[in-house]
Design a protein around this motif. Structure first.
Motif, PDB file in Angstrom:
ATOM      1  N   LEU A  53     -22.767   0.497 -35.802  1.00 35.96           N
ATOM      2  CA  LEU A  53     -21.616   1.287 -36.223  1.00 35.96           C
ATOM      3  C   LEU A  53     -20.930   0.646 -37.430  1.00 35.96           C
ATOM      4  O   LEU A  53     -20.572   1.330 -38.391  1.00 35.96           O
ATOM      5  N   ASN A  54     -20.775  -0.671 -37.405  1.00 33.51           N
ATOM      6  CA  ASN A  54     -20.185  -1.380 -38.553  1.00 33.51           C
ATOM      7  C   ASN A  54     -21.031  -1.206 -39.811  1.00 33.51           C
ATOM      8  O   ASN A  54     -20.494  -1.030 -40.910  1.00 33.51           O
ATOM      9  N   ALA A  55     -22.352  -1.272 -39.666  1.00 37.46           N
ATOM     10  CA  ALA A  55     -23.248  -1.119 -40.818  1.00 37.46           C
ATOM     11  C   ALA A  55     -23.145   0.297 -41.390  1.00 37.46           C
ATOM     12  O   ALA A  55     -23.112   0.476 -42.613  1.00 37.46           O
ATOM     13  N   PHE A  61     -18.457   3.813 -46.550  1.00 34.17           N
ATOM     14  CA  PHE A  61     -17.381   3.338 -47.417  1.00 34.17           C
ATOM     15  C   PHE A  61     -17.919   2.983 -48.807  1.00 34.17           C
ATOM     16  O   PHE A  61     -17.305   3.303 -49.829  1.00 34.17           O
ATOM     17  N   THR A  62     -19.068   2.351 -48.846  1.00 31.95           N
ATOM     18  CA  THR A  62     -19.690   1.979 -50.116  1.00 31.95           C
ATOM     19  C   THR A  62     -20.039   3.219 -50.935  1.00 31.95           C
ATOM     20  O   THR A  62     -19.831   3.249 -52.148  1.00 31.95           O
ATOM     21  N   LEU A  63     -20.584   4.248 -50.287  1.00 31.15           N
ATOM     22  CA  LEU A  63     -20.905   5.481 -51.002  1.00 31.15           C
ATOM     23  C   LEU A  63     -19.640   6.167 -51.529  1.00 31.15           C
ATOM     24  O   LEU A  63     -19.645   6.751 -52.613  1.00 31.15           O
ATOM     25  N   PHE A  64     -18.562   6.083 -50.774  1.00 34.11           N
ATOM     26  CA  PHE A  64     -17.289   6.649 -51.228  1.00 34.11           C
ATOM     27  C   PHE A  64     -16.804   5.928 -52.485  1.00 34.11           C
ATOM     28  O   PHE A  64     -16.424   6.562 -53.478  1.00 34.11           O
ATOM     29  N   ILE A  65     -16.820   4.606 -52.461  1.00 29.91           N
ATOM     30  CA  ILE A  65     -16.416   3.813 -53.627  1.00 29.91           C
ATOM     31  C   ILE A  65     -17.334   4.112 -54.816  1.00 29.91           C
ATOM     32  O   ILE A  65     -16.883   4.244 -55.949  1.00 29.91           O
ATOM     33  N   HIS A 100     -29.412   2.543 -54.323  1.00 26.20           N
ATOM     34  CA  HIS A 100     -30.360   1.740 -53.542  1.00 26.20           C
ATOM     35  C   HIS A 100     -29.791   0.339 -53.291  1.00 26.20           C
ATOM     36  O   HIS A 100     -29.790  -0.161 -52.175  1.00 26.20           O
ATOM     37  N   THR A 101     -29.304  -0.261 -54.349  1.00 27.93           N
ATOM     38  CA  THR A 101     -28.770  -1.610 -54.248  1.00 27.93           C
ATOM     39  C   THR A 101     -27.504  -1.653 -53.401  1.00 27.93           C
ATOM     40  O   THR A 101     -27.352  -2.517 -52.531  1.00 27.93           O
ATOM     41  N   LEU A 102     -26.603  -0.719 -53.638  1.00 30.75           N
ATOM     42  CA  LEU A 102     -25.356  -0.683 -52.877  1.00 30.75           C
ATOM     43  C   LEU A 102     -25.600  -0.539 -51.381  1.00 30.75           C
ATOM     44  O   LEU A 102     -25.022  -1.270 -50.569  1.00 30.75           O
ATOM     45  N   LEU A 103     -26.442   0.408 -50.995  1.00 29.29           N
ATOM     46  CA  LEU A 103     -26.693   0.628 -49.573  1.00 29.29           C
ATOM     47  C   LEU A 103     -27.416  -0.550 -48.934  1.00 29.29           C
ATOM     48  O   LEU A 103     -27.109  -0.949 -47.814  1.00 29.29           O
ATOM     49  N   THR A 104     -28.356  -1.116 -49.670  1.00 29.70           N
ATOM     50  CA  THR A 104     -29.078  -2.280 -49.141  1.00 29.70           C
ATOM     51  C   THR A 104     -28.113  -3.428 -48.886  1.00 29.70           C
ATOM     52  O   THR A 104     -28.127  -4.038 -47.810  1.00 29.70           O
ATOM     53  N   PHE A 105     -27.262  -3.720 -49.844  1.00 33.46           N
ATOM     54  CA  PHE A 105     -26.304  -4.807 -49.672  1.00 33.46           C
ATOM     55  C   PHE A 105     -25.253  -4.485 -48.620  1.00 33.46           C
ATOM     56  O   PHE A 105     -24.851  -5.361 -47.848  1.00 33.46           O
ATOM     57  N   ALA A 106     -24.778  -3.252 -48.561  1.00 36.17           N
ATOM     58  CA  ALA A 106     -23.750  -2.883 -47.584  1.00 36.17           C
ATOM     59  C   ALA A 106     -24.274  -3.062 -46.156  1.00 36.17           C
ATOM     60  O   ALA A 106     -23.622  -3.699 -45.320  1.00 36.17           O
ATOM     61  N   VAL A 107     -25.438  -2.519 -45.885  1.00 34.09           N
ATOM     62  CA  VAL A 107     -26.006  -2.613 -44.536  1.00 34.09           C
ATOM     63  C   VAL A 107     -26.413  -4.053 -44.225  1.00 34.09           C
ATOM     64  O   VAL A 107     -26.081  -4.592 -43.164  1.00 34.09           O
ATOM     65  N   SER A 108     -27.104  -4.694 -45.151  1.00 32.03           N
ATOM     66  CA  SER A 108     -27.576  -6.069 -44.911  1.00 32.03           C
ATOM     67  C   SER A 108     -26.420  -7.049 -44.725  1.00 32.03           C
ATOM     68  O   SER A 108     -26.453  -7.892 -43.830  1.00 32.03           O
ATOM     69  N   THR A 109     -25.407  -6.946 -45.558  1.00 29.69           N
ATOM     70  CA  THR A 109     -24.264  -7.853 -45.456  1.00 29.69           C
ATOM     71  C   THR A 109     -23.491  -7.621 -44.164  1.00 29.69           C
ATOM     72  O   THR A 109     -23.079  -8.571 -43.499  1.00 29.69           O
TER      73      THR A 109
END
Length: 118
Positions: A53-55, A61-65, A100-109
């Motif tokens: 859920l956090n991921a 949130f990242t896609l919104f930004i 691609h980069t944003l989602l990868t980093f958002a979920v991974s982080t």
């Protein structure tokens, strides 16, 4: 730096069919691997449901930004500026920030910060 990196990678396009197929596969399908992993984590146990859920919240949130930033800043994709061959058709929108980069980093982080072992 962007142009040099782009040219270094793009000069390989069309020369190695296996590499071309791999890059196309990664570009088109890697998001489904992330979705599969998140779905798998959701059904695994209750502690991983919160992590999943956090991921997902982080990704949304990242896609919104990202959407907000695109309203204020535009950077043409390198293949538009340099008129080079591309392997698959692509949108003509801004290259900054890469989804691609944003989602990868958002979920991974998000996963890394809550459960490093995963």
């Amino acid at each position: 730096m962007d142009d040099k990196g782009f040219r270094t990678i793009n000069q390989l396009a069309g020369h190695y069919s296996v590499l071309d197929m791999l890059m196309i596969l990664i570009s088109k399908k890697v998001r489904y691997i992330f979705m599969f992993v998140l779905i798998f984590m959701w059904f695994r146990n209750d502690s991983q449901k919160k992590l999943t859920l956090n991921a997902v919240i982080s990704a949304v949130f990242t896609l919104f930004i990202h959407t907000l930033m695109k309203c204020f800043y535009f950077k043409p994709r390198p293949f538009i500026k340099h008129r080079v061959g591309i392997l698959i058709p692509s949108k003509m929108d801004s290259s900054f920030l890469s989804k691609h980069t944003l989602l990868t980093f958002a979920v991974s982080t998000s996963i890394f910060l809550h459960k490093r072992i995963v």
